[in-house]
Design a protein around this motif. Structure first.
Motif, PDB file in Angstrom:
ATOM      1  N   GLN A 521      12.099   5.217 -42.025  1.00 23.99           N
ATOM      2  CA  GLN A 521      10.678   4.882 -42.132  1.00 23.99           C
ATOM      3  C   GLN A 521       9.815   6.124 -41.906  1.00 23.99           C
ATOM      4  O   GLN A 521       8.872   6.383 -42.651  1.00 23.99           O
ATOM      5  N   LYS A 522      10.134   6.891 -40.886  1.00 24.08           N
ATOM      6  CA  LYS A 522       9.379   8.115 -40.606  1.00 24.08           C
ATOM      7  C   LYS A 522       9.788   9.243 -41.544  1.00 24.08           C
ATOM      8  O   LYS A 522       8.944   9.975 -42.055  1.00 24.08           O
ATOM      9  N   ALA A 523      11.100   9.375 -41.777  1.00 25.73           N
ATOM     10  CA  ALA A 523      11.585  10.490 -42.593  1.00 25.73           C
ATOM     11  C   ALA A 523      11.075  10.408 -44.022  1.00 25.73           C
ATOM     12  O   ALA A 523      10.720  11.428 -44.620  1.00 25.73           O
ATOM     13  N   PHE A 524      11.025   9.213 -44.605  1.00 32.83           N
ATOM     14  CA  PHE A 524      10.662   9.057 -46.013  1.00 32.83           C
ATOM     15  C   PHE A 524       9.173   8.799 -46.245  1.00 32.83           C
ATOM     16  O   PHE A 524       8.659   9.107 -47.315  1.00 32.83           O
ATOM     17  N   TYR A 525       8.495   8.205 -45.248  1.00 33.00           N
ATOM     18  CA  TYR A 525       7.109   7.771 -45.465  1.00 33.00           C
ATOM     19  C   TYR A 525       6.127   8.378 -44.475  1.00 33.00           C
ATOM     20  O   TYR A 525       4.913   8.276 -44.673  1.00 33.00           O
ATOM     21  N   GLY A 526       6.624   8.987 -43.393  1.00 31.93           N
ATOM     22  CA  GLY A 526       5.743   9.595 -42.417  1.00 31.93           C
ATOM     23  C   GLY A 526       4.789   8.593 -41.797  1.00 31.93           C
ATOM     24  O   GLY A 526       5.139   7.437 -41.553  1.00 31.93           O
ATOM     25  N   LYS A 527       3.569   9.021 -41.584  1.00 32.70           N
ATOM     26  CA  LYS A 527       2.571   8.171 -40.935  1.00 32.70           C
ATOM     27  C   LYS A 527       2.109   7.012 -41.816  1.00 32.70           C
ATOM     28  O   LYS A 527       1.373   6.125 -41.357  1.00 32.70           O
ATOM     29  N   ASN A 528       2.533   6.990 -43.074  1.00 35.35           N
ATOM     30  CA  ASN A 528       2.057   5.965 -44.018  1.00 35.35           C
ATOM     31  C   ASN A 528       2.796   4.637 -43.900  1.00 35.35           C
ATOM     32  O   ASN A 528       2.366   3.652 -44.506  1.00 35.35           O
ATOM     33  N   TYR A 529       3.903   4.580 -43.165  1.00 35.01           N
ATOM     34  CA  TYR A 529       4.777   3.411 -43.261  1.00 35.01           C
ATOM     35  C   TYR A 529       4.078   2.109 -42.901  1.00 35.01           C
ATOM     36  O   TYR A 529       4.177   1.121 -43.645  1.00 35.01           O
ATOM     37  N   ASP A 530       3.388   2.048 -41.787  1.00 33.61           N
ATOM     38  CA  ASP A 530       2.775   0.779 -41.347  1.00 33.61           C
ATOM     39  C   ASP A 530       1.726   0.291 -42.345  1.00 33.61           C
ATOM     40  O   ASP A 530       1.639  -0.910 -42.629  1.00 33.61           O
ATOM     41  N   LYS A 531       0.947   1.210 -42.887  1.00 36.11           N
ATOM     42  CA  LYS A 531      -0.054   0.827 -43.890  1.00 36.11           C
ATOM     43  C   LYS A 531       0.626   0.319 -45.155  1.00 36.11           C
ATOM     44  O   LYS A 531       0.198  -0.692 -45.738  1.00 36.11           O
ATOM     45  N   LEU A 532       1.700   0.978 -45.562  1.00 32.71           N
ATOM     46  CA  LEU A 532       2.448   0.530 -46.735  1.00 32.71           C
ATOM     47  C   LEU A 532       3.042  -0.853 -46.517  1.00 32.71           C
ATOM     48  O   LEU A 532       3.048  -1.694 -47.426  1.00 32.71           O
ATOM     49  N   ARG A 533       3.539  -1.102 -45.324  1.00 27.74           N
ATOM     50  CA  ARG A 533       4.130  -2.414 -45.029  1.00 27.74           C
ATOM     51  C   ARG A 533       3.084  -3.519 -45.125  1.00 27.74           C
ATOM     52  O   ARG A 533       3.369  -4.621 -45.623  1.00 27.74           O
ATOM     53  N   ALA A 534       1.877  -3.250 -44.664  1.00 29.84           N
ATOM     54  CA  ALA A 534       0.805  -4.249 -44.737  1.00 29.84           C
ATOM     55  C   ALA A 534       0.412  -4.522 -46.188  1.00 29.84           C
ATOM     56  O   ALA A 534       0.146  -5.668 -46.570  1.00 29.84           O
ATOM     57  N   ILE A 535       0.377  -3.487 -47.009  1.00 34.20           N
ATOM     58  CA  ILE A 535       0.045  -3.670 -48.430  1.00 34.20           C
ATOM     59  C   ILE A 535       1.141  -4.469 -49.125  1.00 34.20           C
ATOM     60  O   ILE A 535       0.857  -5.358 -49.946  1.00 34.20           O
ATOM     61  N   LYS A 536       2.375  -4.185 -48.797  1.00 30.28           N
ATOM     62  CA  LYS A 536       3.478  -4.955 -49.384  1.00 30.28           C
ATOM     63  C   LYS A 536       3.348  -6.437 -49.026  1.00 30.28           C
ATOM     64  O   LYS A 536       3.553  -7.311 -49.875  1.00 30.28           O
ATOM     65  N   ALA A 537       3.020  -6.734 -47.796  1.00 25.24           N
ATOM     66  CA  ALA A 537       2.872  -8.134 -47.372  1.00 25.24           C
ATOM     67  C   ALA A 537       1.793  -8.845 -48.182  1.00 25.24           C
ATOM     68  O   ALA A 537       1.918 -10.032 -48.501  1.00 25.24           O
ATOM     69  N   LYS A 538       0.742  -8.130 -48.539  1.00 19.98           N
ATOM     70  CA  LYS A 538      -0.363  -8.721 -49.296  1.00 19.98           C
ATOM     71  C   LYS A 538       0.040  -9.040 -50.731  1.00 19.98           C
ATOM     72  O   LYS A 538      -0.272 -10.119 -51.253  1.00 19.98           O
ATOM     73  N   TYR A 539       0.732  -8.107 -51.381  1.00 20.22           N
ATOM     74  CA  TYR A 539       1.030  -8.255 -52.806  1.00 20.22           C
ATOM     75  C   TYR A 539       2.410  -8.818 -53.084  1.00 20.22           C
ATOM     76  O   TYR A 539       2.718  -9.161 -54.227  1.00 20.22           O
ATOM     77  N   ASP A 540       3.236  -8.936 -52.059  1.00 20.64           N
ATOM     78  CA  ASP A 540       4.582  -9.496 -52.212  1.00 20.64           C
ATOM     79  C   ASP A 540       4.808 -10.564 -51.143  1.00 20.64           C
ATOM     80  O   ASP A 540       5.704 -10.449 -50.305  1.00 20.64           O
ATOM     81  N   PRO A 541       4.028 -11.627 -51.163  1.00 20.52           N
ATOM     82  CA  PRO A 541       4.102 -12.627 -50.090  1.00 20.52           C
ATOM     83  C   PRO A 541       5.421 -13.380 -50.034  1.00 20.52           C
ATOM     84  O   PRO A 541       5.768 -13.937 -48.988  1.00 20.52           O
ATOM     85  N   HIS A 542       6.168 -13.396 -51.143  1.00 18.45           N
ATOM     86  CA  HIS A 542       7.455 -14.103 -51.173  1.00 18.45           C
ATOM     87  C   HIS A 542       8.641 -13.164 -50.907  1.00 18.45           C
ATOM     88  O   HIS A 542       9.792 -13.582 -51.034  1.00 18.45           O
ATOM     89  N   HIS A 543       8.339 -11.912 -50.558  1.00 16.03           N
ATOM     90  CA  HIS A 543       9.371 -10.945 -50.160  1.00 16.03           C
ATOM     91  C   HIS A 543      10.414 -10.745 -51.257  1.00 16.03           C
ATOM     92  O   HIS A 543      11.607 -10.615 -50.982  1.00 16.03           O
ATOM     93  N   LEU A 544       9.959 -10.685 -52.506  1.00 11.90           N
ATOM     94  CA  LEU A 544      10.884 -10.526 -53.627  1.00 11.90           C
ATOM     95  C   LEU A 544      11.387  -9.089 -53.777  1.00 11.90           C
ATOM     96  O   LEU A 544      12.537  -8.863 -54.145  1.00 11.90           O
ATOM     97  N   PHE A 545      10.525  -8.129 -53.523  1.00 14.26           N
ATOM     98  CA  PHE A 545      10.845  -6.740 -53.855  1.00 14.26           C
ATOM     99  C   PHE A 545      11.619  -6.084 -52.727  1.00 14.26           C
ATOM    100  O   PHE A 545      11.119  -5.934 -51.610  1.00 14.26           O
ATOM    101  N   TYR A 546      12.838  -5.697 -53.051  1.00 12.91           N
ATOM    102  CA  TYR A 546      13.717  -5.065 -52.076  1.00 12.91           C
ATOM    103  C   TYR A 546      14.456  -3.909 -52.723  1.00 12.91           C
ATOM    104  O   TYR A 546      14.892  -3.983 -53.876  1.00 12.91           O
ATOM    105  N   GLY A 547      14.610  -2.841 -51.982  1.00 11.02           N
ATOM    106  CA  GLY A 547      15.470  -1.734 -52.374  1.00 11.02           C
ATOM    107  C   GLY A 547      15.908  -1.026 -51.115  1.00 11.02           C
ATOM    108  O   GLY A 547      15.157  -0.944 -50.130  1.00 11.02           O
ATOM    109  N   LEU A 548      17.111  -0.543 -51.096  1.00  3.35           N
ATOM    110  CA  LEU A 548      17.620   0.152 -49.925  1.00  3.35           C
ATOM    111  C   LEU A 548      16.697   1.306 -49.559  1.00  3.35           C
ATOM    112  O   LEU A 548      16.350   2.122 -50.412  1.00  3.35           O
ATOM    113  N   THR A 549      16.276   1.359 -48.307  1.00  2.00           N
ATOM    114  CA  THR A 549      15.340   2.328 -47.726  1.00  2.00           C
ATOM    115  C   THR A 549      13.913   2.170 -48.227  1.00  2.00           C
ATOM    116  O   THR A 549      13.039   2.970 -47.893  1.00  2.00           O
TER     117      THR A 549
END
Length: 571
Positions: A521-549
């Motif tokens: 999470q830190k190595a690949f996304y740095g300080k952006n991870y938590d904000k990215l996670r919140a955006i994913k929750a908004k646009y992917d409410p059914h948790h469809l999109f998954y990829g390793l890392t």
């Protein structure tokens, strides 16, 4: 190679033969797999196929002709000849280019007597030709709790373009290219609107016809709008124009609820920001990407190689350190410098210098070359000036094979090469990596704001202070799974730490990294991870999109048999 038409003709002949191969407890917290009671019936799949205009393709593994009961010697020989090149795979709806993730299920190198199984291949793909096809596929996967995959070309080191029992959307044939003018407060100039399936070489050729050039990968068959730009995207033009993500002005995307959205800096700006560097296959299915198209001009290129023949190891590594001493001067002139290093050879292949004359390039590299002579090193050099970028790309960019290695990486801060002490520590780290028979590849770039201009994106902040993306690789050997697992552990426990310990505050390029990277999470996304996670929750409410890392992937686990289950509640 099996054609798309061949696959489609046979798509439903085998539907009734689906066997209950997996016996596991079914739960809404786990994705449904073939053989589970929740798996859709044959009639349900047929109805879905009709709803997407007959574009559903059942997976037949590409290497099927190399195994019983479908063995065909002529076809198998042809497959072996092309298996390590991307062209063999991207015309398939299911084949992918990261051999670790096949789990040895079906390739041309296994014994003929070993039957092909689907293993980690997707079960079905929809060869989409309209956003409606994407939306219907998303809704079907949601309704039936099926793992969902986005696949374009199959280029992905970390297995994001496949998944056991999955239903995928195949965007490879979305090839529309439109050049137009763009003007807003952030950018004025030419742009290209690219369909999600446009590959690098297709964009380069279309741009050259108009006297333009575009930022894309060094491998010409990578899809520009996919994980490449969505994950950042380094390029031979990066020191001149920035990363792939830095070019993107607008996306068209279908989100996890099936909505078709246009996203830019002023409209749906949160998902625009996330898609632009925050990782592919995570927030929605990209339909198109609008990116900057730059005025083309002359480009010079230089290849330089030498080996350890006739010199000591100490002399060889002094030369390596000398190169790193001069690297800042190269990238500061807009040059991307690609260096392949083994324990027996050094190769610049190539240095790409847009807008720089051949004389200027030779003058820039003269101090390094003089230093090599003082060390008694004989080198071979080939340098040439071209009238446009594509000609230089075609002439000097090395052939990129796939399925030949496992990878790990780290972004090297500029400060490391600017200090004699830390530069020496870098040399020792490289020497340690090479002692294991690995390759140490340095992609020397500069992608600071001075280069990129006014951009707004989720690119790993570590890129902005980096002078190089360092890619470490160990060779892949088919039919040696235990050895390959050892190499995975070596990469995670020894090779990547050799470099990351020099600059733990930095990070890695998520598209070309160790998929076992601790604290990704830190190595690949740095300080952006938590904000990215919140955006994913908004646009992917059914948790469809998954990829390793990918963002949110730590909330799932995938077992050896491919079963994918939630391990924590949604945020």
């Amino acid at each position: 190679m099996l054609s798309l038409n061949t696959l489609k003709i046979g798509a439903f002949l085998g539907l009734a033969a689906i066997a209950p191969t997996i016996a596991a407890s079914e739960s809404s917290s786990c994705r449904c797999l073939p053989g589970d009671g929740c798996w859709p019936s044959v009639s349900t799949w047929k109805a879905f196929n009709q709803s997407v205009d007959g574009r559903l393709v059942a997976t037949v593994p590409l290497a099927t002709p190399c195994h019983v009961p479908s063995y065909d010697e002529k076809k198998c020989v042809a497959l072996k000849e092309g298996w390590l090149l991307p062209e063999e795979h991207y015309q398939s709806s299911s084949s992918f280019m990261a051999p670790f993730f096949t789990n040895g299920t079906c390739d041309p190198y296994h014994p003929v007597s070993k039957p092909c199984t689907l293993g980690n291949f997707v079960k079905y793909a929809v060869n989409v030709s309209s956003p409606v096809h994407v939306a219907k596929t998303l809704r079907f996967a949601t309704k039936h709790n099926i793992r969902f995959i986005i696949r374009n070309t199959g280029h992905d080191y970390n297995g994001k373009s496949t998944g056991a029992g999955a239903l995928s959307v195949w965007t490879h044939h979305l090839k529309d290219i439109e050049f137009k003018n763009w003007k807003d407060e952030h950018y004025t100039g030419k742009v290209a609107k690219l369909g999600a399936g446009v590959q690098g070489i297709e964009a380069y050729e279309a741009a050259r016809k108009l006297g333009l050039r575009m930022v894309g990968g060094e491998c010409p068959t990578v899809g520009i709008a996919g994980g490449y730009s969505q994950g950042g995207g380094h390029s031979s033009l990066a020191s001149k124009h920035g990363l792939g993500a830095d070019q993107v002005l607008e996306w068209e995307v279908i989100d996890g609820t099936g909505q078709f959205l246009t996203a830019n800096r002023t409209h749906n700006s949160d998902i625009y920001w996330a898609l632009t560097g925050g990782g592919g296959g995570t927030y929605g299915v990209v339909w198109s990407m609008t990116s900057k198209a730059h005025q083309d001009s002359h480009v010079s290129g230089l290849n330089l190689t030498f080996t350890t023949d006739g010199i000591s190891d100490e002399t060889f590594y002094k030369a390596v350190e000398l190169y790193n001493t001069h690297l800042p001067s190269y990238v500061d002139h807009g040059i991307m410098s690609l260096n392949f290093l083994t324990n027996a050879s050094f190769s610049l292949s190539p240095m790409t210098a847009p807008g720089i004359s051949l004389k200027e390039l030779k003058d820039l590299t003269l101090p390094f070359r003089d230093g090599l002579k003082k060390l008694g090193i004989k080198y071979e050099m080939q340098a040439e000036e071209f009238s446009n970028y594509l000609d230089q790309f075609n002439a000097q960019t090395p052939l990129v094979e796939i399925g030949v290695a496992q990878y790990g990486s780290w972004l090297l801060p500029r400060s490391i090469v600017e200090s004699p002490k830390s530069r020496h520590e870098l040399t020792k780290a490289a020497r340690n990596v090479l002692s294991y028979g690995a390759t140490f590849t340095t992609v020397g770039v500069k992608v600071t704001e001075e280069v990129t201009g006014d951009v707004y994106n989720a690119v790993n902040p570590a890129w902005r202070g980096a002078i190089a993306h360092v890619l470490m690789s160990t060779p892949w050997e088919f039919n040696k799974p235990d050895k390959m697992r050892e190499n995975r552990k070596l990469m995670t426990d020894v090779l990547v730490p050799s470099l990351s310990n020099l600059s733990p505050e930095s990070g890695a390029y998520l598209n070309e990294a160790d998929f076992d990277q601790p604290n990704f999470q830190k190595a690949f996304y740095g300080k952006n991870y938590d904000k990215l996670r919140a955006i994913k929750a908004k646009y992917d409410p059914h948790h469809l999109f998954y990829g390793l890392t990918a963002v949110g992937s730590d909330e799932w686990t995938v077992s050896e048999d491919g079963r994918m289950c939630r391990v924590s509640p949604s945020n």
